[in-house]
Design an enzyme around this catalytic site. Structure first.
Site, short mmCIF file in Angstrom:
data_model
loop_
_atom_site.label_atom_id
_atom_site.label_comp_id
_atom_site.label_asym_id
_atom_site.label_seq_id
_atom_site.Cartn_x
_atom_site.Cartn_y
_atom_site.Cartn_z
N GLY A 86 0.81 -1.22 0.00
CA GLY A 86 0.00 0.00 0.00
C GLY A 86 0.83 1.26 0.00
N GLY A 88 2.66 3.67 1.46
CA GLY A 88 3.30 3.82 2.76
C GLY A 88 3.81 5.21 3.04
N ARG A 89 3.99 6.00 1.98
CA ARG A 89 4.48 7.37 2.18
C ARG A 89 3.78 8.37 1.25
NH1 ARG A 89 10.12 6.71 1.86
NH2 ARG A 89 10.00 4.55 1.24
N LYS A 109 4.09 12.50 -2.57
CA LYS A 109 5.00 11.47 -2.05
C LYS A 109 5.84 12.06 -0.92
CE LYS A 109 7.89 7.72 -3.79
NZ LYS A 109 8.39 7.05 -5.00
N ASP A 121 8.52 5.46 8.10
CA ASP A 121 8.12 6.71 8.76
C ASP A 121 7.23 7.58 7.88
OD1 ASP A 121 9.91 7.64 6.86
OD2 ASP A 121 11.45 8.25 8.30
N ASP A 248 3.91 -4.69 -7.45
CA ASP A 248 3.25 -3.49 -6.94
C ASP A 248 3.80 -2.22 -7.59
OD1 ASP A 248 5.49 -4.48 -5.15
OD2 ASP A 248 5.34 -2.41 -4.44
N ASN A 249 4.88 -2.35 -8.36
CA ASN A 249 5.44 -1.21 -9.08
C ASN A 249 5.10 -1.25 -10.57
OD1 ASN A 249 6.62 -0.26 -6.73
ND2 ASN A 249 8.58 -1.26 -7.12
N ASP A 258 7.25 4.49 -9.99
CA ASP A 258 8.11 4.32 -8.82
C ASP A 258 9.59 4.23 -9.18
OD1 ASP A 258 6.02 4.45 -7.04
OD2 ASP A 258 5.64 2.31 -7.07
#
Length: 480
Positions: A86, A88-89, A109, A121, A248-249, A258
């Site tokens: 998913g 994530g950032r 992003k 993070d 996923d990319n 990505d």
């Protein structure tokens, strides 16, 4: 002009996202924006006027109509099922409605923690943000489909990777961020209804001409295969290695998605590995066509509940044909061939073998070949080779081949220069801009962006020369 945004993904694809706002960076500052792209999309220049980045670029404000969300998807990473991944950032802020009725995703992003950040993070660092911005624009101007970059924001927020780095954000635009991994996520959860909902969404909005077709799903998948094959052919012709071709990319639209530890070939090496975490070479340059097919097979599996197996296999079988057709056409253009002849592949493969043996620079070799005069046995390219006899042998056969074309030198040279770039985004060029930017000097970042907008222009400077030795040894990781 007022920008208009739609919330189609949010409205039509329930349970595929989580609503949340970006987390702003401390003391965000706008350091670059894409004025040309903004003009194309009728984005008011006034939005970029606030140099402090206090606005949509730094996650501090939303434009009317935006409804931010993070998407969930899964995927195979390095050939192994990785489960839920998913955004994530990144956060999808909204889908801009364009004058022609299509849309453009605005994806921020580095926008902070999401439910899909896992152990991360939610931040992006200035280094990787600059690399992705440069790469996406470089690929666009080389004619390779992909995401675009609209703006970069830096900040005073520290981000901890191998070392302490600077937090940044990138506004990334794309016709769609729909990935193979979206389909995998729900297939492996046995939620076939959601898989079909995703396919319906894609057809309705990106392939609307197929909606009334009886076999719309099969025709749609065949086009996804063709787009992917065409994309990979484009990568191979410009010497681009993606580095992280996880499912996923992979974009269903056939977009380069990505940009992480990517790299353009310097010395020609078909086994080139740009990602230093890829110890087995799964995503090496020469392996990209096979990996893309493997990824398409994973996508096909998710569609098997509502597309007949024979239709899926027929589509997958067309991959190689499309790939070779597009690649062959582009390579003939790079060689200055207007017609297709039986020995063309042999001539190309012999050149590649010579280049690999000598470590010839991929981009410079084809650019210098563009200067060939069919009635002259001399070539500036000859000085690039140590084994002059081997080059002379190949070059004499090459000249004999171009003499069969009914084309003048001027016409052929002009055509070859339009497909053989003088400049690509070499890692060392990106690193030089990054080093300066990390010191607060953005001049090289802006200059390099300007250079990459015109990759086919003649030039004789740092941007078109071989990299320095230190530039060849740069290692790039997935850390971003």
């Amino acid at each position: 002009m007022t920008l208009s945004f739609t919330t189609r993904w949010r409205d039509e694809l329930p349970a595929t996202w989580t609503a949340l706002n970006p987390t702003p960076l401390h003391n965000a500052r706008l350091i670059w924006h894409n004025a040309e792209l903004a003009h194309e999309l009728a984005i008011p220049q006034s939005l970029f006027a606030d140099n402090k980045g206090a606005g949509v670029w730094g996650g501090e404000a939303l434009l009317p109509g935006m409804s931010p969300l993070a998407q969930v998807y899964s995927g195979h990473q390095f050939g192994v099922w990785a489960g839920q991944l998913g955004d994530g950032r990144g956060i999808l802020l909204g889908e801009q409605l364009l004058a022609d009725g299509t849309t453009m995703d605005w994806h921020l992003k580095g926008a902070g923690l999401t439910p899909y950040s896992r152990m991360g993070d939610g931040r992006a660092v200035l280094r990787s943000t600059i690399r992705e911005s440069l790469a996406s624009e470089a690929m666009h101007y080389l004619g390779i489909p992909g995401t675009r970059s609209l703006a970069i924001v830096t900040s005073d927020t520290p981000v901890y990777r191998e070392t302490t780095e600077t937090g940044a954000m990138l506004m990334r635009l794309a016709q769609s961020h729909m990935r193979f991994g979206h389909f995998e996520h729900f297939y492996y959860r046995r939620d076939i209804e959601k898989v079909q909902l995703l396919a319906d969404f894609a057809i309705r909005h990106y392939w609307p001409h197929l909606q009334e077709e009886q076999d719309k799903y099969a025709i749609w998948f065949r086009d996804v295969v063709a787009r992917t094959a065409s994309l990979i052919a484009g990568w191979q012709t410009v010497g681009f290695a993606h580095g992280v071709m996880n499912t996923d990319n992979m974009s269903i639209m056939g977009l380069t998605l990505d940009y992480g530890p990517f790299g353009f070939l310097d010395d020609y090496n078909p086994q080139f590995i740009c990602n230093h975490s890829d110890h087995q070479g799964r995503y090496s340059f020469d392996n990209q066509p096979a990996v893309a097919l493997w990824n398409l097979q994973r996508l096909a599996q998710t569609l098997s509940p509502f597309i007949a197996v024979n239709a899926l296999n027929d589509a997958l079988d067309s991959y190689k044909q499309v790939l070779l057709a597009v690649y062959g056409k582009r390579m003939r253009q790079k060689l200055g061939f207007y017609t297709e002849q039986n020995n063309d592949n042999d001539l190309l493969n012999e050149l590649f073998a010579l280049m690999a043996r000598e470590g010839s620079d991929y981009t410079r070799t084809f650019r210098m070949l563009s200067q060939t005069e069919q009635n002259s046995a001399s070539s500036p390219l000859r000085d690039e080779f140590i084994d002059r006899a081997a080059f002379d042998s190949w070059f004499s056969r090459y000249r004999a081949r171009i003499q069969t074309e009914q084309v003048t030198d001027d016409e052929r040279q002009l055509q070859m220069k339009s497909v053989n770039p003088a400049v690509v985004l070499r890692n060392w060029l990106a690193q030089r801009a990054i080093n300066d930017a990390q010191k607060g000097d953005m001049e090289e970042l802006h200059r390099l962006h300007d250079v990459l907008r015109n990759p086919f222009n003649d030039r004789d400077d740092d941007y078109s020369r071989r990299p320095p030795e230190w530039g060849k040894r740069l290692e790039v990781s997935c850390s971003s």
